[in-house]
Design a protein around this motif. Sequence first.
Motif, mmCIF file in Angstrom:
data_model
loop_
_atom_site.group_PDB
_atom_site.id
_atom_site.type_symbol
_atom_site.label_atom_id
_atom_site.label_comp_id
_atom_site.label_asym_id
_atom_site.label_seq_id
_atom_site.Cartn_x
_atom_site.Cartn_y
_atom_site.Cartn_z
ATOM 1 N N VAL A 65 95.780 50.320 22.988
ATOM 2 C CA VAL A 65 97.192 50.310 22.626
ATOM 3 C C VAL A 65 97.493 49.169 21.654
ATOM 4 O O VAL A 65 98.312 49.315 20.731
ATOM 5 C CB VAL A 65 98.090 50.236 23.881
ATOM 6 C CG1 VAL A 65 97.950 48.892 24.579
ATOM 7 C CG2 VAL A 65 99.538 50.504 23.519
ATOM 8 N N GLU A 66 96.825 48.031 21.820
ATOM 9 C CA GLU A 66 97.017 46.912 20.899
ATOM 10 C C GLU A 66 96.557 47.279 19.497
ATOM 11 O O GLU A 66 97.219 46.950 18.508
ATOM 12 C CB GLU A 66 96.241 45.692 21.394
ATOM 13 C CG GLU A 66 96.328 44.480 20.463
ATOM 14 C CD GLU A 66 95.401 43.355 20.876
ATOM 15 O OE1 GLU A 66 95.237 42.423 20.075
ATOM 16 O OE2 GLU A 66 94.845 43.413 21.983
ATOM 17 N N GLN A 113 102.497 56.039 23.460
ATOM 18 C CA GLN A 113 102.881 56.225 24.858
ATOM 19 C C GLN A 113 101.679 56.566 25.725
ATOM 20 O O GLN A 113 101.514 56.025 26.829
ATOM 21 C CB GLN A 113 103.929 57.341 24.965
ATOM 22 C CG GLN A 113 104.566 57.444 26.344
ATOM 23 C CD GLN A 113 105.392 56.212 26.688
ATOM 24 O OE1 GLN A 113 106.433 55.972 26.093
ATOM 25 N NE2 GLN A 113 104.920 55.419 27.653
ATOM 26 N N VAL A 114 100.824 57.451 25.225
ATOM 27 C CA VAL A 114 99.620 57.809 25.983
ATOM 28 C C VAL A 114 98.736 56.581 26.207
ATOM 29 O O VAL A 114 98.297 56.304 27.327
ATOM 30 C CB VAL A 114 98.820 58.909 25.250
ATOM 31 C CG1 VAL A 114 97.435 59.081 25.881
ATOM 32 C CG2 VAL A 114 99.574 60.227 25.285
ATOM 33 N N SER A 161 96.373 52.215 29.473
ATOM 34 C CA SER A 161 95.815 50.865 29.410
ATOM 35 C C SER A 161 96.498 49.890 30.356
ATOM 36 O O SER A 161 96.115 48.723 30.437
ATOM 37 C CB SER A 161 95.902 50.316 27.979
ATOM 38 O OG SER A 161 97.253 50.134 27.590
ATOM 39 N N GLU A 162 97.475 50.351 31.091
ATOM 40 C CA GLU A 162 98.246 49.466 31.982
ATOM 41 C C GLU A 162 97.524 49.313 33.330
ATOM 42 O O GLU A 162 97.445 50.264 34.119
ATOM 43 C CB GLU A 162 99.647 50.049 32.194
ATOM 44 C CG GLU A 162 100.514 49.249 33.153
ATOM 45 C CD GLU A 162 100.548 47.775 32.814
ATOM 46 O OE1 GLU A 162 100.061 46.979 33.659
ATOM 47 O OE2 GLU A 162 101.044 47.431 31.732
ATOM 48 N N PRO A 163 97.005 48.116 33.625
ATOM 49 C CA PRO A 163 96.257 47.924 34.870
ATOM 50 C C PRO A 163 97.112 48.036 36.128
ATOM 51 O O PRO A 163 96.594 48.292 37.218
ATOM 52 C CB PRO A 163 95.671 46.516 34.722
ATOM 53 C CG PRO A 163 96.509 45.835 33.714
ATOM 54 C CD PRO A 163 96.991 46.905 32.781
ATOM 55 N N VAL A 174 92.681 52.515 32.949
ATOM 56 C CA VAL A 174 92.243 51.136 33.162
ATOM 57 C C VAL A 174 92.378 50.728 34.625
ATOM 58 O O VAL A 174 91.479 50.079 35.191
ATOM 59 C CB VAL A 174 93.019 50.171 32.246
ATOM 60 C CG1 VAL A 174 92.852 48.726 32.700
ATOM 61 C CG2 VAL A 174 92.534 50.322 30.810
ATOM 62 N N SER A 175 93.467 51.111 35.272
ATOM 63 C CA SER A 175 93.646 50.793 36.689
ATOM 64 C C SER A 175 92.519 51.394 37.532
ATOM 65 O O SER A 175 91.947 50.723 38.410
ATOM 66 C CB SER A 175 94.997 51.324 37.175
ATOM 67 O OG SER A 175 95.119 51.184 38.571
ATOM 68 N N SER A 176 92.162 52.634 37.237
ATOM 69 C CA SER A 176 91.118 53.311 38.003
ATOM 70 C C SER A 176 89.747 52.712 37.710
ATOM 71 O O SER A 176 88.911 52.571 38.620
ATOM 72 C CB SER A 176 91.116 54.808 37.677
ATOM 73 O OG SER A 176 92.361 55.399 38.001
ATOM 74 N N MET A 177 89.504 52.330 36.462
ATOM 75 C CA MET A 177 88.219 51.715 36.124
ATOM 76 C C MET A 177 88.087 50.332 36.761
ATOM 77 O O MET A 177 87.016 49.955 37.235
ATOM 78 C CB MET A 177 88.043 51.629 34.607
ATOM 79 C CG MET A 177 87.825 52.976 33.935
ATOM 80 S SD MET A 177 87.305 52.821 32.202
ATOM 81 C CE MET A 177 85.577 52.337 32.413
#
Length: 309
Positions: A179-180, A278-279, A284-286, A293-296
């Motif tokens: 996202v960055e 948005q996707v 990417s939001e932990p 990213v949260s699941s990883m």
Amino acid sequence: MKSYIQSNLDSLQEAVVALQKDAPAPDADGWSATQDAAAVQKMKTDWKKARTAYEHVEGAIAVLFPELDISTDQRYDGFIATGPDDDLFDDQGVTGIHAAERILWSDSIPQRVVDFEKGLPYYVAAAFPANENQAREFKEKLLVRLANDVQEMRNQFGPLALDNSSAFRGVIGSMKEQVEKANKAASGEEESRYAQFTLADMRANVDAGVYTYEAFKPWLLSLDGGKALDTKIAAGFKRVQDHYATLQGDALPEVPAHWSSQEPSAEDLATPFGQLYQVLSDESEPEHEGSLVSSMEASADLLGIPRLP
């Protein structure tokens, strides 16, 4: 994973050696956009091959070899933040893959990128080599330095025992940066800004993330709770890849004129760029339950893989 990274480092080395070889022989007028058009186009093809290979291994390389990552992949603004570089063709100061990119695409840089860079201290306009000395430096210094730095990565990587943190947590970092990378396009700061190749960079990062995860998947599935996390991770990668599949070409979608990542309007979020943002923002939001990213990160914790310093 060791084999995958090694293979991409080999491809990277092959591409940068070809890039150096295909640079026009130095002559009195440097490069001509018309007379040297075929050579420039060939170098651009070499550059894109090198770029894709690097993005496949960026997550691991940045952790393993931070100084080589800087000399190879630092952006122009990062190099000149501490002082000027009045010779952009030699092997000192501004170096690496983006230094070569800035020269190769100097006659077609988007105006928003030029506007951003003009505001930087120590800015020097991008240009083709204008004389024999600059053409010689580009071919025999800048590109040789790039090839040597890549060779050094290969040399140092060969005997390493790749650790889990570098492999898995490094890729999680790359997914967070998606996202960055997109958002920097709004200010002209995006990564492959001159070639307009940033979307291709991001696709390569995701492809590498999928490959890396697949290497760890059997281990995760062997643990209690691993199957549920695997389902979430697979769904997260699919959401990102499915959205990328709707976008054509190597460049990010056009950024809305009044884009603000802090408070994007509903109208801006409805644009192709806004939808992509948005996707990627969601995935990417932990702290977002069920995000990629949260699941990883949850899977890395379950596997007992320590967080990077």
